[in-house]
Write a protein that holds these residues in place. Structure first.
Motif, PDB file in Angstrom:
ATOM      1  N   LEU A  42      34.977  28.910  45.132  1.00 44.92           N
ATOM      2  CA  LEU A  42      34.718  28.806  46.565  1.00 44.92           C
ATOM      3  C   LEU A  42      35.833  29.432  47.389  1.00 44.92           C
ATOM      4  CD1 LEU A  42      33.106  27.744  48.990  1.00 44.92           C
ATOM      5  CD2 LEU A  42      34.224  25.519  48.656  1.00 44.92           C
ATOM      6  N   VAL A  43      37.074  29.302  46.933  1.00 41.52           N
ATOM      7  CA  VAL A  43      38.203  29.841  47.686  1.00 41.52           C
ATOM      8  C   VAL A  43      38.932  30.917  46.885  1.00 41.52           C
ATOM      9  CG1 VAL A  43      38.572  27.860  49.183  1.00 41.52           C
ATOM     10  CG2 VAL A  43      39.569  27.849  46.887  1.00 41.52           C
ATOM     11  N   HIS A  44      38.168  31.680  46.106  1.00 42.62           N
ATOM     12  CA  HIS A  44      38.787  32.798  45.393  1.00 42.62           C
ATOM     13  C   HIS A  44      39.335  33.815  46.385  1.00 42.62           C
ATOM     14  CE1 HIS A  44      39.532  35.385  41.921  1.00 42.62           C
ATOM     15  NE2 HIS A  44      39.147  36.391  42.676  1.00 42.62           N
ATOM     16  N   CYS A  45      38.651  33.985  47.494  1.00 42.96           N
ATOM     17  CA  CYS A  45      39.134  34.883  48.556  1.00 42.96           C
ATOM     18  C   CYS A  45      38.943  34.183  49.902  1.00 42.96           C
ATOM     19  CB  CYS A  45      38.402  36.218  48.510  1.00 42.96           C
ATOM     20  SG  CYS A  45      36.591  36.097  48.372  1.00 42.96           S
ATOM     21  N   PRO A  46      39.702  33.145  50.178  1.00 43.33           N
ATOM     22  CA  PRO A  46      39.465  32.332  51.379  1.00 43.33           C
ATOM     23  C   PRO A  46      39.886  33.030  52.661  1.00 43.33           C
ATOM     24  CG  PRO A  46      41.476  31.634  50.318  1.00 43.33           C
ATOM     25  CD  PRO A  46      40.871  32.682  49.424  1.00 43.33           C
TER      26      PRO A  46
END
Length: 425
Positions: free
Chosen positions: A166-170
């Motif tokens: 979900l926050v690999h690329c936040p």
């Protein structure tokens, strides 16, 4: 000789079935007392069973009153604990009752196997004390989760990048959305991290790091038209979501018209998650027949497993302009010896504005002749009527969507496939 061998194998097979049945009967007989007890008590009202004793190293407490009051109870087979040996994913069916509304079916999830949950406890202990076992209540405040306590104003990309898909690329916009829509607090609606209580903040962060599925369902809720199951609440390490209906796999042999309708809905989901007014692209990394369900009343296709979803902020990509950001990206197909394989680069999903991953995933793993699942091939659109076969258009579009021959062929094939499925429907 061959006939004799076949006869002997048949006899051995029958004997094997008898032995297995006898063994199961023996297990039931030896556990009769515990079986009767399991039907008499409601384990979901037990703090330790639901993992409430592990909070704040848990997923939330918003439904604890319902659990402790006995409003949530396992359905019949869910009460038999020895069957947990076969329930590796820790997904259970239960009944939830309200005094004035009657009861309805819900799905309960521990969000991981027993081993995965034990591993997270061990990691928390090692980071806090250096030992594999400890008092979690004392250990959690000594982990990285507690560093975001106190007067920290915002949950920032630097703090959580890479914690989960979900926050690999936040982006800050995504994280503000996650905090604002966090349902495990009474004061939801604020994007300020400091407005959460310390325990709530640590619960949010642990969920984000361990299994972010609840946060996906909360941040992109079904009430706003997103194709995900509805999040209901949590108690300890047990999360409740709305029961949708039978899994998509159960429709594999449904009438052709039904399968065409489901296929069109799947392509619509791929489009919605890729292009929407919010400028967030949600890419599905795990696409199988088990991760979708069909509404028992309305026939609507819903995603019921949202653990592996990357969210790319298209606004941030346009702002930062990484190399090649405005070049349309085409997913590459690679051979794999496992079922439901997908090839992708998480970094590319995070750095391109236009990406065909969701079309590729749906066509490859669900619709086309290349789809494999539970020993079958042919996908949801297998065995089309003779007139559809003669026309050839459906097969050509499915092939182009899965193994494109032309540059950017998948993008065009996906659009034309949606139109064709509408006509066939």
């Amino acid at each position: 000789m061959l006939g004799f061998s076949a006869l002997r194998v048949s006899r051995l097979y029958r004997c094997g079935k008898v032995l297995v049945a006898a063994a199961l009967f023996g297990v039931v007989l030896m556990n009769t007392h515990s079986l009767i007890a399991s039907f008499q008590r409601n384990e979901l009202a037990d703090r330790r069973f639901v993992g409430l004793n592990k909070c704040p190293a848990c997923f939330g407490t918003s439904w604890c009153r319902k659990f402790m009051n006995g409003q949530v109870s396992f359905e019949m087979w869910g009460r038999l604990r020895f069957l947990d040996l076969f329930n590796v994913k820790n997904v259970f069916f239960a009944q939830y009752g309200e005094p004035r509304e009657g009861s309805r079916r819900v799905v309960l999830k521990r969000l991981g196997s027993n081993q995965e949950l034990a591993d997270i406890d061990q990691k928390i202990c090692k980071r806090a004390t250096g030992r594999p076992r400890c008092d979690l209540l004392q250990a959690v405040p000594k982990t990285e989760f507690s560093r975001l306590n106190g007067d920290v104003r915002l949950l920032t990309p630097e703090a959580v990048e890479g914690w989960s898909d979900l926050v690999h690329c936040p982006s800050q916009r995504l994280l503000d959305r996650i905090v604002r829509r966090y349902a495990e607090t009474k004061d939801s609606g604020s994007f300020l991290l400091k407005n959460l209580k310390d325990a709530e903040r640590m619960q949010l962060l642990m969920t984000l790091a361990f299994n972010p599925e609840p946060l996906v369902l909360q941040s992109f809720p079904s009430d706003e038209g997103w194709p995900f199951a509805k999040y209901l609440g949590a108690c300890g390490r047990m999360v409740a979501v709305n029961y949708v209906g039978a899994e998509l796999w159960s429709y594999y042999h449904a009438p052709w018209e039904t399968r065409v309708d489901l296929a069109r809905q799947l392509m619509d989901i791929a489009e919605q998650l890729t292009n929407n007014d919010f400028d967030f692209a949600l890419y599905l990394l795990d696409v199988t027949f088990d991760n979708f369900a069909v509404g028992s009343r309305d026939g609507k296709v819903i995603i019921v497993d949202a653990e592996n979803v990357i969210v790319a902020d298209k606004k941030l990509i346009r702002q930062n302009k990484p190399e090649g950001y405005d070049v349309w990206y085409e997913s590459r197909v690679e051979d794999c010896d496992k079922e439901a394989c997908l090839s992708f680069s998480k970094d590319i999903l995070c750095s391109r504005v236009t990406n065909d991953h969701n079309y590729y995933a749906v066509c490859q793993n669900l619709l086309s002749r290349f789809a494999t699942w539970r020993g079958t091939t042919g996908g949801l659109l297998h065995d089309p009527p003779a007139d559809v076969v003669r026309d050839g258009q459906l097969q050509a579009l499915l092939d182009e969507c899965t193994r494109p021959r032309r540059p950017y062929g998948r993008f065009q094939a996906a659009r034309e496939l949606r139109d064709l499925l509408t006509q066939l429907r």
